[in-house]
Every structure is written in C-alpha cells, then in structure tokens.
Enzyme design. Structure first.
Site, PDB file in Angstrom:
ATOM      1  N   PHE A 171       8.020  10.181  -8.517  1.00  0.00           N
ATOM      2  CA  PHE A 171       8.531  11.549  -8.559  1.00  0.00           C
ATOM      3  C   PHE A 171       9.349  11.903  -7.315  1.00  0.00           C
ATOM      4  CE2 PHE A 171       5.170  13.463 -11.665  1.00  0.00           C
ATOM      5  CZ  PHE A 171       5.822  12.852 -12.724  1.00  0.00           C
ATOM      6  N   THR A 172       8.791  11.669  -6.137  1.00  0.00           N
ATOM      7  CA  THR A 172       9.561  12.026  -4.945  1.00  0.00           C
ATOM      8  C   THR A 172      10.722  11.056  -4.762  1.00  0.00           C
ATOM      9  OG1 THR A 172       8.119  10.729  -3.508  1.00  0.00           O
ATOM     10  CG2 THR A 172       7.585  13.060  -3.760  1.00  0.00           C
ATOM     11  N   CYS A 206       2.961  18.278   1.335  1.00  0.00           N
ATOM     12  CA  CYS A 206       3.492  19.477   0.681  1.00  0.00           C
ATOM     13  C   CYS A 206       2.627  20.699   0.969  1.00  0.00           C
ATOM     14  CB  CYS A 206       3.655  19.256  -0.816  1.00  0.00           C
ATOM     15  SG  CYS A 206       2.267  18.388  -1.564  1.00  0.00           S
ATOM     16  N   ASN A 251       7.357  21.583  -4.081  1.00  0.00           N
ATOM     17  CA  ASN A 251       6.762  20.404  -3.424  1.00  0.00           C
ATOM     18  C   ASN A 251       7.665  19.171  -3.489  1.00  0.00           C
ATOM     19  OD1 ASN A 251       6.002  20.615  -6.260  1.00  0.00           O
ATOM     20  ND2 ASN A 251       5.005  18.632  -5.965  1.00  0.00           N
TER      21      ASN A 251
HETATM   22  N1  LIG Z   1       4.388  14.324  -5.205  1.00  0.00           N
HETATM   23  C1  LIG Z   1       4.472  15.147  -4.182  1.00  0.00           C
HETATM   24  O1  LIG Z   1       4.562  16.363  -4.338  1.00  0.00           O
HETATM   25  C2  LIG Z   1       4.462  14.618  -2.769  1.00  0.00           C
HETATM   26  C3  LIG Z   1       4.683  15.539  -1.741  1.00  0.00           C
HETATM   27  C4  LIG Z   1       4.668  15.060  -0.427  1.00  0.00           C
HETATM   28  C5  LIG Z   1       4.417  13.733  -0.181  1.00  0.00           C
HETATM   29  N2  LIG Z   1       4.176  12.887  -1.218  1.00  0.00           N
HETATM   30  C6  LIG Z   1       3.926  11.480  -0.903  1.00  0.00           C
HETATM   31  O2  LIG Z   1       5.034  10.729  -1.343  1.00  0.00           O
HETATM   32  C7  LIG Z   1       4.592   9.446  -1.743  1.00  0.00           C
HETATM   33  C8  LIG Z   1       5.095   9.178  -3.153  1.00  0.00           C
HETATM   34  O3  LIG Z   1       4.518  10.177  -4.001  1.00  0.00           O
HETATM   35  P1  LIG Z   1       4.984  10.349  -5.494  1.00  0.00           P
HETATM   36  O4  LIG Z   1       4.377  11.595  -5.970  1.00  0.00           O
HETATM   37  O5  LIG Z   1       6.455  10.192  -5.601  1.00  0.00           O
HETATM   38  O6  LIG Z   1       4.242   9.110  -6.164  1.00  0.00           O
HETATM   39  P2  LIG Z   1       4.544   8.322  -7.520  1.00  0.00           P
HETATM   40  O7  LIG Z   1       5.290   9.212  -8.438  1.00  0.00           O
HETATM   41  O8  LIG Z   1       3.281   7.731  -7.936  1.00  0.00           O
HETATM   42  O9  LIG Z   1       5.549   7.142  -7.073  1.00  0.00           O
HETATM   43  C9  LIG Z   1       5.149   6.045  -6.305  1.00  0.00           C
HETATM   44  C10 LIG Z   1       6.275   5.058  -6.230  1.00  0.00           C
HETATM   45  O10 LIG Z   1       5.893   3.976  -5.406  1.00  0.00           O
HETATM   46  C11 LIG Z   1       6.057   2.739  -6.098  1.00  0.00           C
HETATM   47  N3  LIG Z   1       4.995   1.867  -5.645  1.00  0.00           N
HETATM   48  C12 LIG Z   1       3.669   1.953  -5.914  1.00  0.00           C
HETATM   49  N4  LIG Z   1       2.989   0.999  -5.275  1.00  0.00           N
HETATM   50  C13 LIG Z   1       3.902   0.277  -4.581  1.00  0.00           C
HETATM   51  C14 LIG Z   1       3.807  -0.865  -3.744  1.00  0.00           C
HETATM   52  N5  LIG Z   1       2.619  -1.442  -3.490  1.00  0.00           N
HETATM   53  N6  LIG Z   1       4.925  -1.344  -3.195  1.00  0.00           N
HETATM   54  C15 LIG Z   1       6.127  -0.789  -3.453  1.00  0.00           C
HETATM   55  N7  LIG Z   1       6.270   0.280  -4.254  1.00  0.00           N
HETATM   56  C16 LIG Z   1       5.164   0.808  -4.806  1.00  0.00           C
HETATM   57  C17 LIG Z   1       6.000   3.103  -7.557  1.00  0.00           C
HETATM   58  O11 LIG Z   1       6.787   2.283  -8.398  1.00  0.00           O
HETATM   59  P3  LIG Z   1       6.384   0.849  -8.942  1.00  0.00           P
HETATM   60  O12 LIG Z   1       4.911   0.875  -9.170  1.00  0.00           O
HETATM   61  O13 LIG Z   1       7.183   0.633 -10.170  1.00  0.00           O
HETATM   62  O14 LIG Z   1       6.807  -0.090  -7.846  1.00  0.00           O
HETATM   63  C18 LIG Z   1       6.676   4.458  -7.547  1.00  0.00           C
HETATM   64  O15 LIG Z   1       8.073   4.303  -7.557  1.00  0.00           O
HETATM   65  C19 LIG Z   1       3.088   9.438  -1.620  1.00  0.00           C
HETATM   66  O16 LIG Z   1       2.718   8.841  -0.405  1.00  0.00           O
HETATM   67  C20 LIG Z   1       2.747  10.885  -1.621  1.00  0.00           C
HETATM   68  O17 LIG Z   1       1.557  11.170  -0.943  1.00  0.00           O
HETATM   69  C21 LIG Z   1       4.221  13.298  -2.508  1.00  0.00           C
END
Ligand SMILES: NC(=O)c1ccc[n+]([C@@H]2O[C@H](COP(=O)([O-])OP(=O)(O)OC[C@H]3O[C@@H](n4cnc5c(N)ncnc54)[C@H](OP(=O)(O)O)[C@@H]3O)[C@@H](O)[C@H]2O)c1
Ligand SMILES: NC(=O)c1ccc[n+]([C@@H]2O[C@H](COP(=O)([O-])OP(=O)(O)OC[C@H]3O[C@@H](n4cnc5c(N)ncnc54)[C@H](OP(=O)(O)O)[C@@H]3O)[C@@H](O)[C@H]2O)c1
Ligand SMILES: NC(=O)c1ccc[n+]([C@@H]2O[C@H](COP(=O)([O-])OP(=O)(O)OC[C@H]3O[C@@H](n4cnc5c(N)ncnc54)[C@H](OP(=O)(O)O)[C@@H]3O)[C@@H](O)[C@H]2O)c1
Ligand SMILES: NC(=O)c1ccc[n+]([C@@H]2O[C@H](COP(=O)([O-])OP(=O)(O)OC[C@H]3O[C@@H](n4cnc5c(N)ncnc54)[C@H](OP(=O)(O)O)[C@@H]3O)[C@@H](O)[C@H]2O)c1
Ligand SMILES: [Zn+2]
Ligand SMILES: [Zn+2]
Lengths: 345, 59, 345, 345, 345, 59
Positions: free
Chosen positions: D13-14, D146, D309
């Site tokens: 998502f991010t 966030c 967020n």
């Molecule tokens: N969502 C929010 O509102 C938000 C806000 C602030 C901060 N964050 C932080 O931002 C980060 C990402 O959050 P998100 O919500 O975008 O998560 P998400 O939607 O679950 O996306 C995670 C991404 O990481 C990849 N990934 C997973 N495991 C991996 C690995 N071992 N090596 C390389 N790539 C990997 C996944 O793709 P593949 O599995 O296909 O590789 C996917 O592209 C997190 O640390 C989260 O805490 C999120």
C-alpha cells in the site's frame, strides 16, 4: 417435540446463521457445531452475537446422532461426506451446491464431476415457494444458491403466468454483499479492496445459472456485481415479453402467486424512501421482496427482488425447508423482523 | 531498468515488451490487455492466455 | 394479560424501533402510532421492515386510551404534552431528555428551561442496571440517553467497587452512528458528507454529561465523534485510579456487578476477531458489551462499552423498563440475538 | 536535474502510494519497483490507478543503482537489508519502524532486538514539522509512524508553548482506517468483519507511543480504534494543563507554530459541515489538519488532528523529507488537493 | 496566456470539483465562485479540501467579466440565465441538461419545456471522445450527463464497429454513488437511509436515455441503481449482437477506438483484484475504464464502463472540453492520478 | 474579484480581508480561523464571534 440438530461448518458464515436460527427455534435443540480450525473453542469465539450460547465447536470427524444435520461446508465436502452425514442424521439439509441439480449431466455442464451422482435424483431443492409439496418427509434437501433464489423468486410469477415463455432474452443483473464469499476471504475481499466497489465479479458464466435454468426453465443472461454491503443479494431482471403486458397484469401475476406466501412481499412503486425491493429492507429476516416496473417505451419489464443471502438465500431457507420436511409450522423460528434504519447490513 | 525483449500478445497480436529474464511457466500480464499470460517458450518468448483462476477472486 | 400501547413519534427512528419491539412482544398490543407528517400512511411507508404490520399513523392530537404510552419525540415535546400523555395512558415512557434529570437546577445547567419542573422528582430514570428497584410501578419513566447509557454501563462497576472515587480525571471518548441524529437529517448528515467520517461532533459540552454526573456521581471529560456506522454507540473511558488496580480486580468488579444482568456481557481480551466490546456484536440486540484493559505503564484503566443506540440506548431500554414497571418478565420481547456477519449495522 | 528512485515493497500500500507520488514528481524518475510475489507483472496489476505506468515489478534481490531508495517493507526487513540498500542508493528513506528511534535501549523497550543498532543514532526522523533542520543532506531517513505523526502534529504547539510540560496526563484516542494494516490482511481485516467497526485494536501498548515519547518528550495514554474508513488517521488528545489556558492562547500557540508550514492547517470551530480536523478533508493530500476545543468546565483541552495515513502518515512524509534532504523545493510533487465530496476515502 | 474563469453554483458538488480543477490548472485563474446561500463565506467553508483557496462566494446576480463561465446549477437555471452568462463570458460551459439535446422536440420528449430552444442547435455536447472535432472555438458547451457519459463511452466502439446496429435490445444497468444527487439531499439521501443500499432509483425512464439515444443512435433499456459509494458511475451493458462476435473482435473494436484517447483505458479480464472497470480505480481522476466479456452460451456481450461522476461525468469533462475549445493542450489540469487503496470514494 | 476592506479578526486579533459589501448582521467566516463571525458594524467593519448553532450540525 423437540428435534436435535447439528451444524457441520458451524464456524462459517451460513453455519453461524444456522446456529442463530436454531438456537432461537422452539422446536430445535442444537447439540453439535463443527469446526476443524476452532475445535474446542466456544461458538461465541467465531460469532460474537452468540456469546451466550453454551456450546463449543467439535470435530466434523465425530458426528453426534441427531434428527437433522445441516451442512454448511464449501462445495464438494457434502458429496464426499454424505454417507457419514446420513448415518448421523435422519434428515440432511445441505447448503452447498452439491445436491441442487437433478442429474449428473446437468451437474457436469456447470461443475466438475460429482462423486455421488445417483443421489441427485433423490435430493429435493429447498426453495418452498417453488417446491413446497415435495418437501414433507424429504430426507436430503439442498438449499438453493443465494443469487439463484433471488432470481427465481423474482421471475417465478412471470413464468407461471406465461408472461415469460422461455424464448425471450432475460438479462439478470445481480448485486451482492461480501458475506456471499464466506468467512475465508483473500486479498480481493479485504476491507481496503472490497469497500466501495462496484465490481463485476462474475461477468458471465456464474454457476447459479444452472439452478435457474433447471427450476425456472429459462436461459438467463446472468452477471453478478459485488457492491458495498455485507448481507444482501438483489436481482434486477430485464425482460421483453413477446406479448404486451400491463402493470395490472403484473400486479395480478405477483399477487396471485405470492398472496399466501409467508415470506414474500411485493413492493412495486408507491411513496416514501423504499419503493422497490431492497436488501436493506429484508436484512436479518427471511423475507424476500419482489417488485417490478414497466418501461412502456421499449416494452420492457424490469423485475426486482431482494433477499438477505444469509437468510432466505441460505440458512433461513434451509430452516424453512426443514420445518416443512418435519411437518412443523413453516414459519417457526423464522418470524424475525428486519431493521430500520440499518446501514450496510 | 531491467532488460526487455519483444513478444507477440496472444490476444491482440500486437508486439509487447516483456522482461528478458522470464522463465517458461511464469505468469506475466499483458501491458496491452492486462490479461494474464503464460510464458510457453523463452527463445524467442512465446505467450499464451493463462487459464483463469476464478476461485481466488473474492466471493 | 396483554397491555395496550401507543407510540407517539412512531415515524421516527426510535419510534420505529419501539414498534418493531412491541409488535413482537407477547404482552403488548400496539393500538396507535402517531405521525403528523405521515398521518394515514401505513407504518410500512416509513419503516420498510414493518410492511406487514397492519397499522396506520394517526395524529398525535388524538391519543387513544392505552396502558402504556411511549413518547419518541424530539426534546421539549413531552414536557409540553405530558398532561395529555398521562390522561391517555397509565404509564408514560419517554425517550427524550425531558424527564431524565432529577431537579430543575440540574436541568437548567445543561438545557434551557423546563416547563414542568415539578415532575422531575417524580420521574424515574429507566436504566435497569442502575435503577431496577425503582422501576416497579413507576408511571413516568425516562429512558436514558444513548451515549450516557454506554458510559454509565461501562463505568458502573468501577464506581461501585470504588476503583473510581469521583476525584479522578475520566476521559470518555465516544463514537456514534448516524441513527443518533434521528430521521430528520440536514446537510451534515447527508450520505456524501456523513460517510467515512471521523467527525468530532460534540468536542465538549455534550448534554449527556449531565446524566452521567447525576447517576454515576462523576464529572467526566466527554467528547463524541461521529463515525461511519448507522446503529451503535461505543464509549472508551480512560481513567487513572488513585490506587493500583490489577486485571483480576477489574474482572472481579465487572463480573460481580454484571453476572446476573441479562443484557450485559463482559468482553475483555481473548482471541478471535472480536476481543473487546464492539457495536457490531450487539447490533439489533438489547445487549451491552463491556470490557477493559490495563495500561500498566501509565496506571491507566481503559474501559470499553458498546450498545446499539436504537436498542439498549433507547427503544430496548424503554421496553425493558416498561417490563419491570408492569411486573412482566424483564427480558420479554427483548430476547433478540444480534448478527454475524453484519456490516455497518 | 532528475533523481532516480526505486521503491522496495512496491506492491504494497505505501509502496503504491510512493509510486503514485514519484511518478507525478517533476524531479524524480522511478526506475525500479520491487515485489517478490508479483515479479514481472506490471505495476498496474497491483495498483489499478497506475495502469498507465510503464513499469514492471522486479525482484528485491536485484537492486538497481539509484539516487534514492524508498523502502516500504514490513518491520525488520530494512534493518536486515540496509547494507544492500545503501550500496544501491545514496539516500535511503525507510517507511518502517526500523530506524525511527534513536537508541538501542529505547528500541528494545518497545520492539524485539535490533540487528543494526549502531545506525539508530545516524538515522534522521523524517517529520519535517519537527525535524526540518536535520534533514538536508541526510542519507538515512526514517518516515514516522502514521499514528505517531497524527499525534505529534496535534500536540507539538502545546509542548513548544509549554502548555504541556510533560507532567500532565495526556490521553490520545486514535481512530484509523484499514489501509494501516497493509495489503496483506487476515480474517480480522476481511470486508465482512472489518466493515462498520469501532474496534479497540490497540487498547494499550501501541508501539507508536515510543516515537511520541521520544520526539515530544511526553508519556501519553494511547489507544487506537479501527473504524470504517480506508485511508485516514485521526487523533483526539485530551489534556489537562496545569495552568489555565484560554482559547486565544490556543490559537496563538497553533498559529505561531504552523503559520508557515505548507502542509498544516488549523481547523478549530467555525461553521459549515467541517468544523474540526477530519480525515475526509485531507484524504489524498499531504495536509494535516489540527484543531482544538476548550472544555472550560473541567479545564480540559481537546486537541484534534487528522491525516491521510498513506500520505502525511507515510509516503507523503517520505517524499517531503526526501525533497528537503536533496535540497529540492519542499512541496514538489506534493501539491495535491483533496476531494469534496469523498466517501470513506 | 491565462484565462479567467468563474463558477456559477460554486458551493455545489460539481461546482466544488470545478474549483478544485481550475485552481490547479496552469492556464486558468478563478475570479469568481457564486453561491446564494453562502455569499461572502470562503470557498473552504463549503469545500474543506479547498481551505487554502483565497476566494469568497459572491452572488450569482453580479457576475464578473471572464473568459469562461462554468455553470454548475440545477436543471433550468442556465436556460433562464443564459443571456447574462454570455454577456459575462466569451465561452459558457454548462453542466446541466439544459443544452445537451439538439432540438426542442427531443427536449420536450424528455423534459418540460425549454425557454430558449433556439440555442439547442447552437450548443455543442462536450464529450470529447464523441465530439472532439466540434469543440474548438465552441462558445456554448453542454457537459454530458454522468450516466449517459458512462454508457456512451462503454458502447461507442461497438456502435462505430457496427457490432451494434441499432436494432438490438441493449440493457444498460447502471450503479451510481450519492454525489450524483448534489449537495442538497433529502430524507432518501440521508446517511442512515442511503448507506448500504442497492436501490432501484430510476427503474425506467431516466432522462439520460435521451442523450444516449441522440449521440449513440441507440434505444437502450436503462435502469439506475443507487449503491453505497459517493463518487462513481458504473454502467453494465448487456447486448446481443446480430452477428457472432469474438473476443478478439471486441479487443480490436475497443483498442481501435480508444488507443489514442488520453482518458480511456481498456480493462477486460486479466489477473489481480481489478479485472474489469471499477469506479474505485478511476476515483479522483478523469479516466474512464471500459471493458467487456463474452457470454458464448447465450451470444451476449457484456460491456462495462466506470467513471468518477464528479470528473469524467461532469467537472472533468467540462474542463476537458474547455481545454479543446480554447485550443489548450487537452489534458492540461487533468493529469490527476487516482488512488489505491481507496474506500467508497 | 470583489472589493474588500480590512477588519480585525476578533479571535486572533489579526487583520483580515472581508468583502466591502457586507451588511450588519451578516455571518461570514474568518479566513484565518474559519470561525463564523457576525458583522456588528460596517463603517468600519467590526466583527464578533457568532454564537454557535449546534442544533444544525448533524446528530
Ligand atoms: N500502511 C500504513 O498506513 C503505513 C503507515 C506508516 C508506515 N507504514 C510502514 O510501511 C511499511 C510498509 O507498509 P504497507 O502498509 O505498505 O505494507 P504492505 O502493503 O504489506 O506492503 C509490504 C510490501 O513489502 C514487500 N515485502 C514483504 N516482505 C518482503 C521482504 N522480506 N523483502 C522484500 N520485500 C518484502 C511486499 O511485497 P512482496 O511480498 O510481493 O515482495 C509489499 O510490496 C511497513 O513497515 C509499515 O509499518 C505503513
Ligand atoms: N455465504 C452465502 O451467502 C451462501 C449462500 C448460499 C449458499 N452458501 C453455501 O453454503 C456453504 C457454506 O458457505 P459459507 O459462506 O458459510 O462458507 P464459510 O464461511 O467459508 O464456512 C465454511 C465452513 O465449513 C467448514 N469447513 C471447511 N472445509 C471443511 C471440511 N473439509 N470439512 C468440514 N468442514 C469444513 C469451515 O470450518 P473449519 O475450516 O474450521 O472446519 C467453516 O465452518 C457453501 O457451500 C456455500 O456455497 C453460501
Ligand atoms: N436516535 C437515537 O439514537 C436516540 C437515542 C436515545 C434517545 N433518543 C431520543 O428519542 C427521541 C426521538 O428520537 P429519534 O431519533 O427517534 O427522532 P426522529 O427520528 O427525528 O423522530 C421524531 C418523531 O417525533 C415526531 N414529532 C416531531 N415533532 C413532533 C411534535 N411536535 N409532536 C408530535 N410528534 C412529533 C416525528 O414525526 P412527525 O414529524 O411526522 O410527527 C417523528 O415521528 C428524541 O428525544 C431523542 O433525543 C434518540
Ligand atoms: N452531481 C453530479 O454527479 C452531476 C453530474 C453531471 C451533471 N450534473 C449537473 O450539474 C449541475 C449541478 O449539480 P450538482 O450536483 O453540483 O448540484 P448541487 O450540489 O445541488 O449544486 C447546485 C449549485 O447551484 C447553486 N444554485 C442553486 N439554484 C440556483 C439558482 N437559482 N441560481 C444560481 N445558483 C443556484 C447552488 O448554490 P446556492 O443555492 O447557494 O446558490 C449550488 O452551488 C446540475 O444541473 C446537475 O444535473 C451533476
Ligand atoms: Zn464499508
Ligand atoms: Zn457508508
């Protein structure tokens, strides 16, 4: 007299709804609810509305002896397990598609190979509005598909009154809520992806066409959209009768057919906010709403119907059929009123 | 960016770019139609419409 | 014996819910539902879930003689009409804020001048968990505010067990659905503006503080947010007890207080999807869920509670209180189970 | 001059939001987006809004050389991969919690063992409103959480103006949308279960408290609720200043602090439908809204803040910080206006 | 060169969207936005996303002289005011239905008497995909209806490729969001009543049929349902071509027609979560998605299309047409990307 | 654009621009605070915080 009942697949959505209905049913006592993944957990663990039900899930491998076994398992499980189910219970009511169609050839046209095709002739399709007279005493009952039920209930009067003869093109455009997908859920049914959608999830080729074809004798053009609600299935049927038809013909057809049906209401115009069938109006109840409008300019009839897929579209229909099969009063345990207001039910 | 080679889109017949490192059996999506395509050979890259997996898709 | 009942304000949201409950109540017969704007229309015109109720709205100017009159009218109407209401009925149950507080001075602190202040001492606050012993025989009953009810039910065990003594700062952060606003609705409650909100609609100064103060003896810091649901009120109470408290103290306080309450369940941790009180879990039922968590690091207790504002927060509470007032079994007509799954209820 | 950029975790998502922002940013060119599960698929396969982006996901194992690498991977991945990231890029902006805190001891208090604790002192927390002067030239940047961002932005003026001194109890009651959970999603975030909730998902002990503590110097009582929206985080902070404070003190504190901030707006009362900060008002934009109300009766200040967020709470903040780090105009690529009306954004 | 612009009806939904677009458009300067009910209030008072726009509403009675006047007023106002509009501006772009049809007789068939029928021949229908060559220099432009736009864009390739010849029955089943109703809103569009609906709000006889008939040369069977989203219109067209058609014929028809259109994307099958046109995929952008599926069994083509009614369905289309009329680059000010994830947009 | 005059924002004390044609009793909103302000005199324009109309606002 009280009948004992078990629910196989009790941790799922329709299984939970069966438990809700049976727990409130004066003639049933639930003795077992199965779950493999939640064995030994309380029913309330899965279904927070049933926190006060004093029952724990047990394994589907060890079935208690009961009067009626309701199976609310995914496609294919009931046909595999049917001998065990029938050993455990006098009456089996299955909510899956396994025993809905009447012949192996029809089954194979839409699905992928039946393990017990000989039972297809024996099983009875549950929908009482269609099949009431075949239900008393039935011991293998197949509850209809939710989208098929919505469609059949919406079109039945037109078929019986021969406003539809089977030669017409009939377009059925269905809108459904996310509980249709069951409790599993993958990426496409996650909240961020599934909220706010109008998603053509079965543009063509939906298997419920098979039931409609079989029980209405109509080939329909069927398309299903996912929309942002949880409970509910709404069918909009667009049809072009060969002969001119008036609004009063339509009223007569629907009134004639449904006047005595306890769970079908006709809603066709009128004032206020709720003028045609809507899933919101029936949510939580076993009611179906049906209605229609006439498009004089292009000789079209639009027929609408709305049900709660958890109720009339599955668990409610199953209990309704069981009531009839057992000789109970039909509406027993199903006299539940819907809500107003209610959101995305 | 990663190296690409061209291949024929099996649905529209148009030339499309695909990553050079695709392997037989891999599923990629067509940049023209979005459809899922299966790589059936790699030298040259040949593509075929992949069978749909309806089950995975919601409801 | 059956009691006759009327609902003044029957076309509104809580009025509709009263009609749903009374129509399904074995000891009540509804003889009148009023509406000025929908006089002579069927009840189903306003409430699509009640299409099968054979009743038309009539004018509130012509009240039938009944055993119990339920008033579900906006603030100020009941105090104006109270003599007419009492002439028409032996027992009046009012859902507005008109008769909730116990004295004119308290009323004037929060509202704007009472027309019949002498009745404030006479009326009985409905919430049975708080007031059960004062209800039998009561003939002027004031159902509590929905947000007040959620808060009181959530904090009551802490007050009675003196975990809260009245000196602590207690922050109450409430989230409510749109049915709280009633059937009227202006621009701020239109679907495009009201969907998806987290809107601080009463940042400070919400009048339900008055009830909480009066019935719990606590000054609370009260803030209400509108969120995207239709039914439901959820109160999160943050408090800092003077003395250290353990999780087992909290369990004992809540279990001790609510073990015998038919409509209160404790939900405090555990597994599955529903671990704390949630409006979804109680939607459509008269249940309140209460729960808590301990924040060891900053000596905070967080107490949660959730109700359906249409039920426990208004119509359900009113019927519950009427049952007790009339000497009926308390839970009569209120044994309604919630739903799972259910959307934005 | 154009900077090249890559997004590790581009299918999440991010990651998708970063791609949206970078694709529209005049000074960046995206050369790589990684995904293990969607390798070789187009970016549009995961993110339908980006169907026109001519880019396919590639493996995170083979990183291109770029100017800036944005890591949008789950907790723990960046600390493992940091050497590879820094080999591939001059500047690394990490969106996870891996590099937010400043010392190993603080990290261990809230998380579970850091693999590269020596980098904690080196990394710079991204939030420009807090940290603008430390960002130019920074090459390891940690975008804030966030919920922490919402809280910090809401309380910062009160801390800097010493209306809050650190001794007060501060309750922070947060409401968040489902995109916070990322693209994975389990049963609790399926549409039927997650719709319509007010769910206390982190009653106590949320790890974002660590950041708030570190960067505001405040111990807060933190509780997070899931509500029915997709984007958005809203923080309601209830606080009891030691000294009396007036509304004009509050206006001065907030105006003084934020008058020159390009992405912070003060919304505190006034008329119309949107009177306080709301996630809907900022959805799709990098704006934060902050506001307040005074509860004279109990000497409470309620401070509100709302962000998207996906933007201010993650990808927008990351790009904002990168702009500053690289010496670009701060608002470049972020001048995006929100929407009206907009639903559950 | 910069053009000056005014928005009459600036406090409404499409008026607000015009202001958003024009404020971000490099070639336009907004000098006036009118509102009778909000005169002298800031634009941000009505549209919280535009808080930073330094503009107050003024009376529609005192129009400034501008290059382009956009009228976003209810049906009937523009025809009354057209002389004043044209006195004030060289180019008038009207978003209402007043000038969409080409003749008085066609107008009278669907509406109720035109005050300035002689202008109908003069005005140009805005939809660029249909009408691009007639727009340069046009000074009276009528933006298309949202549902008509969705339908026309979805069917145009089939008509131009003569897959549809005009003799076939074409069923168009449309699903729309609540912003279509404008900012007014009555009981039926209040949040409690409008949430979660599948409501047949125009079962037959919707006036947008007139535009479809006129510009596509097709009589369609048109039914519109309200569903639970705010922005978005989705048309599902069911049609039965006289001649057999293959999927590759369909791809060719759509690709051939739309390959060069900057705002139309074809989405027809494939993998992932978003396989067909969906309002969510285009929300906030001026894109239309179109797609199709073939139902071999009953020789049906299902054509899907999805737009954001605030953008492609009104304000975006208006700006697009104005760009062409003035000789600007078509996509100026409209290069806005949608969102992922996004809720009920 | 319409003519404006300046007036003092009663909440923040800052100078704000208001339309020249406002009338006594009219409610406008402050561009600084967004708060509703009542015009209490026009020559010069003087403003005062308008009383809140809670009732109108949802719930
Ligand atoms: N969502 C929010 O509102 C938000 C806000 C602030 C901060 N964050 C932080 O931002 C980060 C990402 O959050 P998100 O919500 O975008 O998560 P998400 O939607 O679950 O996306 C995670 C991404 O990481 C990849 N990934 C997973 N495991 C991996 C690995 N071992 N090596 C390389 N790539 C990997 C996944 O793709 P593949 O599995 O296909 O590789 C996917 O592209 C997190 O640390 C989260 O805490 C999120
Ligand atoms: N949802 C609807 O609206 C609807 C409407 C009409 C008909 N139906 C039909 O009703 C059936 C159940 O649907 P649902 O939506 O309730 O599904 P669901 O929520 O996914 O529940 C399935 C249940 O079956 C159990 N189960 C799965 N595999 C099993 C196995 N191999 N043996 C025994 N138990 C198994 C599951 O629990 P454990 O995995 O823990 O054992 C769970 O309790 C399906 O056939 C469906 O087509 C559903
Ligand atoms: N909604 C809740 O969650 C909730 C919870 C607790 C308590 N309450 C209280 O319950 C009461 C009703 O609330 P509601 O939400 O049901 O409101 P509502 O939906 O607006 O309904 C109000 C009803 O009162 C009638 N009415 C209005 N003015 C009247 C008058 N002057 N004389 C007679 N009848 C009149 C209306 O119908 P006609 O205009 O057609 O006559 C309508 O039937 C209020 O006092 C409210 O504070 C509501
Ligand atoms: N909503 C859509 O999706 C959509 C799509 C395509 C086309 N349209 C068309 O666009 C037009 C505007 O729709 P909308 O949804 O934006 O409506 P809306 O939200 O109701 O806005 C209408 C606007 O017109 C103003 N207005 C009303 N009566 C007026 C009068 N007599 N003189 C001058 N101004 C007047 C209103 O403000 P004041 O009352 O304060 O002056 C308001 O600013 C309609 O013709 C509609 O059919 C709408
Ligand atoms: Zn939702
Ligand atoms: Zn909603």
């Amino acid at each position: 007299m009280t009948y004992t009942a078990s629910v196989v697949g009790g941790s799922g959505f329709t299984g939970g709804e069966l438990l809700r209905l049976l727990a409130g049913h004066p003639e049933f006592e639930v003795v077992q609810a199965t779950s493999r993944s939640k064995t030994n957990k309380t029913v309330g663990h899965a279904h927070p509305n049933l926190r006060n039900l004093d029952l724990r899930f047990s394994s589907p491998e060890e079935l208690e002896s009961v009067d009626v076994l309701f199976a609310a398992t995914p496609h294919g499980i009931s046909m595999e397990s049917i001998d065990r189910f029938r050993d455990a219970a006098d009456t089996v009511v299955d909510l899956s598609a396994d025993f809905r169609l009447s012949s192996e050839s029809r089954y194979d046209e839409w699905y992928d190979g039946h393990e017990r095709p000989e039972l297809l002739a024996e099983s009875v399709y549950a929908l009482p509005e269609l099949n009431r007279e075949q239900l008393p005493g039935a011991d293998l009952i197949a509850a209809g598909g939710c989208n098929a039920t919505a469609t059949i209930v919406g079109l039945l009067p037109l078929v019986e009154e021969e406003i539809l003869t089977g030669d017409e093109q009939v377009v059925v455009d269905v809108k459904v809520g996310s509980s249709e997908g069951g409790a599993g859920g993958g990426e496409a049914s996650s909240h961020p992806e599934r909220s706010g959608v109008v998603r053509p999830y079965a543009p063509t080729g939906h298997r419920h066409e098979a039931e409609i074809e079989e029980f209405l004798g109509l080939d329909v053009s069927f398309t299903v959209h996912a929309v942002d609600m949880i409970r509910g299935a709404s069918a909009t049927c667009h049809l072009f009768p060969g002969e001119p038809v008036s609004k009063s013909d339509l009223w007569q057809a629907y009134r004639g057919r449904y006047a005595d049906e306890p769970f079908v209401d006709i809603v066709a115009g009128g004032g206020g906010v709720y003028r045609y069938p809507e899933p919101k109006s029936v949510a939580g109840s076993n009611r179906a709403e049906v209605g229609f409008e006439l498009d004089a300019s292009n000789k079209r009839v639009v027929a609408f119907s709305a049900i709660d897929n958890m109720m009339k579209g599955s668990a409610g229909q199953a209990v309704h059929a069981a009531n009839i099969a057992l000789g109970l009063e039909e509406t027993k345990g199903l006299e539940l009123t819907g809500f107003h207001p209610v959101g995305a039910p | 960016m990663a190296d690409t080679v061209t291949a024929e889109d099996p649905i529209t017949g148009e030339e499309i770019e695909v990553p050079a490192d695709v392997e037989v059996g891999e599923i990629i999506d067509s940049p023209v139609t979005g459809a899922e395509l299966e790589v059936i050979s790699v030298d040259p890259v040949e593509l075929e419409e992949a069978p749909e997996l309806e089950e995975d898709w919601g409801e």
